[in-house]
Design a protein around this motif. Structure first.
Motif, PDB file in Angstrom:
ATOM      1  N   PRO A 268      42.030  29.841  49.314  1.00  0.00           N
ATOM      2  CA  PRO A 268      41.961  28.593  48.531  1.00  0.00           C
ATOM      3  C   PRO A 268      40.625  28.360  47.836  1.00  0.00           C
ATOM      4  O   PRO A 268      40.549  27.568  46.910  1.00  0.00           O
ATOM      5  CB  PRO A 268      42.225  27.505  49.591  1.00  0.00           C
ATOM      6  N   HIS A 269      39.572  29.043  48.233  1.00  0.00           N
ATOM      7  CA  HIS A 269      38.259  28.794  47.653  1.00  0.00           C
ATOM      8  C   HIS A 269      37.872  29.836  46.618  1.00  0.00           C
ATOM      9  O   HIS A 269      36.781  29.767  46.066  1.00  0.00           O
ATOM     10  CB  HIS A 269      37.201  28.746  48.761  1.00  0.00           C
ATOM     11  N   CYS A 270      38.739  30.835  46.346  1.00  0.00           N
ATOM     12  CA  CYS A 270      38.404  31.862  45.366  1.00  0.00           C
ATOM     13  C   CYS A 270      38.411  31.261  43.967  1.00  0.00           C
ATOM     14  O   CYS A 270      39.377  30.614  43.562  1.00  0.00           O
ATOM     15  CB  CYS A 270      39.418  33.004  45.416  1.00  0.00           C
ATOM     16  N   LYS A 271      37.345  31.505  43.234  1.00  0.00           N
ATOM     17  CA  LYS A 271      37.295  31.067  41.838  1.00  0.00           C
ATOM     18  C   LYS A 271      37.747  32.177  40.910  1.00  0.00           C
ATOM     19  O   LYS A 271      38.043  31.947  39.749  1.00  0.00           O
ATOM     20  CB  LYS A 271      35.878  30.641  41.473  1.00  0.00           C
ATOM     21  N   LYS A 272      37.770  33.411  41.414  1.00  0.00           N
ATOM     22  CA  LYS A 272      38.171  34.573  40.623  1.00  0.00           C
ATOM     23  C   LYS A 272      39.067  35.445  41.490  1.00  0.00           C
ATOM     24  O   LYS A 272      39.086  35.297  42.714  1.00  0.00           O
ATOM     25  CB  LYS A 272      36.945  35.372  40.174  1.00  0.00           C
ATOM     26  N   PRO A 273      39.798  36.396  40.888  1.00  0.00           N
ATOM     27  CA  PRO A 273      40.670  37.258  41.697  1.00  0.00           C
ATOM     28  C   PRO A 273      39.891  38.295  42.495  1.00  0.00           C
ATOM     29  O   PRO A 273      40.462  38.997  43.316  1.00  0.00           O
ATOM     30  CB  PRO A 273      41.558  37.939  40.653  1.00  0.00           C
TER      31      PRO A 273
END
Length: 497
Positions: free
Chosen positions: A40-45
């Motif tokens: 849930p905290h990933c800003k990018k893949p």
């Protein structure tokens, strides 16, 4: 044993394994590996860390959830024993966490209530999905009714024909894209990618291969990157997923995926498919009437101007310089407009933060299209304007390629690449440096352009793209506006066969 992992304990575990905010990078950069980032905290893949992690956790009696990310602290946690509530795995190669599957230990007692709760939950999910689908259909109908009342029936027909009533058109509706980028949500991207069937290879190069693929009967382009060009895939994925780049003259992005096929990892970038291929291919086959030449030039200039400009606001974008502009990276659409492709070397800049994002790609641009300040290594790499000026130099060369193939008074020349008569077929850096920097040569502009008042304006524009002093060159916006003025003519462009 309790039936759930405590929230505080879970948070501490995820923090320790680097699964919040993509990991807190403390290792030195030469020790970092790239990892798939799905939590849930990933800003990018993807993210970078000292190692890659996968955590499978069952919280509050629910279904197990997989979190993938980067680890940077306390590697001893990687040695923990799996339980019925949590399992984790660490590895130390780039993207080694991508396809790892974990299982939880079976609990000693399986309460009979759990299957019932699972069925109820599944039913609730189905009902929610059905309601969401119905809401989207009604919302689309309301939009169409509003469009009809505002613009009339003819505009509706035009809109429908542009979209082709396609599933991809529905998916790429702005409602469904990621918050700030051009792409679909990551899980939808992966689903689309896994449903694409490769049909035929339409291009090969040092970068890898381009295939025509099929997704539910619709053609898509699939660029499969070679392993040595991994950073270009990473950069394009990053830009398309963080920057809003929906524009008629920028290649439309659909999905990006890293997939394991034939026991090897493949990096896919899925985009709109354009059957005419690249401008390079199109010019080989097709002599141009002057109005078609201008249509191609204007549309390519519109794409470049959109990249170069910074747009402020919620639907904004940073300024972007391409850094590898050439006729092979410009595609010709079915309506005979161009769109710009291949952002693997692009750099981004935002005035507000004055942050220059140059990425992490060791690849350099195409030598034949390099500006003199790049060839003699005088370019100011800390100045974003410098990168835009190199794009303008390369754009002048693309205009020259178009001009050579333009019919004037019944005369047209065969396609040739820029500097074809001055350097070998595959010129070295030194070959180009001698011609462009030492001898200060530019391509010979055909004399016949002077016989046409519109194309003589195109010739003058090329010269102004090739000034040795980078800051004296035209801007992309000025090129766009001048070409638009030159192109005002009632004759409709056509392709001759």
């Amino acid at each position: 044993m309790t039936s759930e992992i405590p929230r505080k304990g879970l948070l501490m575990l995820l923090v320790a394994l680097g699964l919040t905010r993509g990991g807190v990078v403390k290792a030195s950069r030469d020790q970092l590996v790239n990892c798939t980032c799905e939590n849930p905290h990933c800003k990018k893949p993807t993210c970078q860390g000292a190692w890659c992690t996968v955590v499978l956790v069952r919280e509050q009696g629910g279904h197990p959830q997989v979190h993938r990310g980067c680890g940077n602290m306390n590697p001893e946690l990687c040695l923990g024993r799996p339980t019925e509530f949590v399992n984790h795995h660490c590895c130390y190669r780039s993207f080694c966490n991508h396809n790892v599957s974990l299982v939880l230990e079976e609990p000693d007692v399986n309460p009979p209530l759990l299957p019932i709760l699972g069925s109820v939950l599944a039913l609730l999910v189905l009902v929610a999905l059905g309601a969401l689908g119905l809401w989207r259909v009604r919302r689309r109908q309301e939009k169409q009714r509003g469009l009809h009342s505002d613009l009339g029936e003819s505009s509706l027909i035009l809109k429908a024909s542009e979209q082709g009533d396609s599933m991809l058109g529905d998916l790429l509706d702005s409602d469904c894209t990621t918050g700030s980028g051009s792409g679909l949500p990551f899980l939808v991207q992966r689903t689309v990618a896994r449903q694409v069937a490769l049909v035929e290879c339409v291009g090969k190069g040092r970068y890898g291969e381009v295939w025509r693929g099929s997704w539910h009967g619709e053609s898509v382009a699939v660029k499969i990157f070679s392993s040595r060009d991994e950073q270009s895939w990473f950069r394009e994925t990053e830009i398309y997923n963080t920057v809003l780049l929906r524009h008629d003259n920028i290649l439309g992005f659909i999905a990006s995926d890293m997939t394991s096929r034939n026991s090897s990892t493949q990096l896919w970038l899925i985009t709109h498919f354009h059957e005419h291929g690249s401008l390079y291919d199109f010019l080989q086959r097709q002599p141009l009437e002057p109005q078609l030449a201008l249509r191609l030039a204007v549309s390519a200039a519109c794409g470049l101007a959109h990249l170069h400009v910074e747009i402020f606001g919620t639907q904004g974008k940073p300024a972007i310089a391409h850094r590898d502009l050439k006729s092979r990276n410009v595609l010709v659409k079915s309506d005979l407009q161009c769109c710009i492709a291949d952002l693997g070397l692009a750099v981004m800049h935002s005035q507000g933060s004055d942050y220059l994002d140059i990425g992490n790609n060791p690849r350099v641009g195409t030598k034949r299209y390099m500006a003199p300040e790049v060839l003699d290594e005088q370019i100011r790499t800390d100045c974003f304007e410098s990168y835009k000026w190199t794009d303008v130099w390369a754009f002048g060369l693309v205009l020259w390629e178009i001009a050579r193939r333009t019919i004037i008074n019944g005369i047209v020349e065969d396609y040739r690449p820029p500097f074809y008569d001055m350097v070998p077929n595959d010129p070295s850096f030194e070959d180009m440096k001698k011609v462009v920097c030492t001898d200060q040569q530019t391509p010979t502009i055909p004399n016949r352009l002077a016989a046409d008042p519109v194309l003589s304006g195109l010739a003058q524009m090329m010269r102004e793209c090739w000034y040795p002093n980078p800051s004296a060159r035209l801007t992309a916006l000025r090129i766009k506006k001048t070409l638009q003025k030159l192109s005002h003519h009632p004759e409709k462009p056509k392709v001759t066969h």
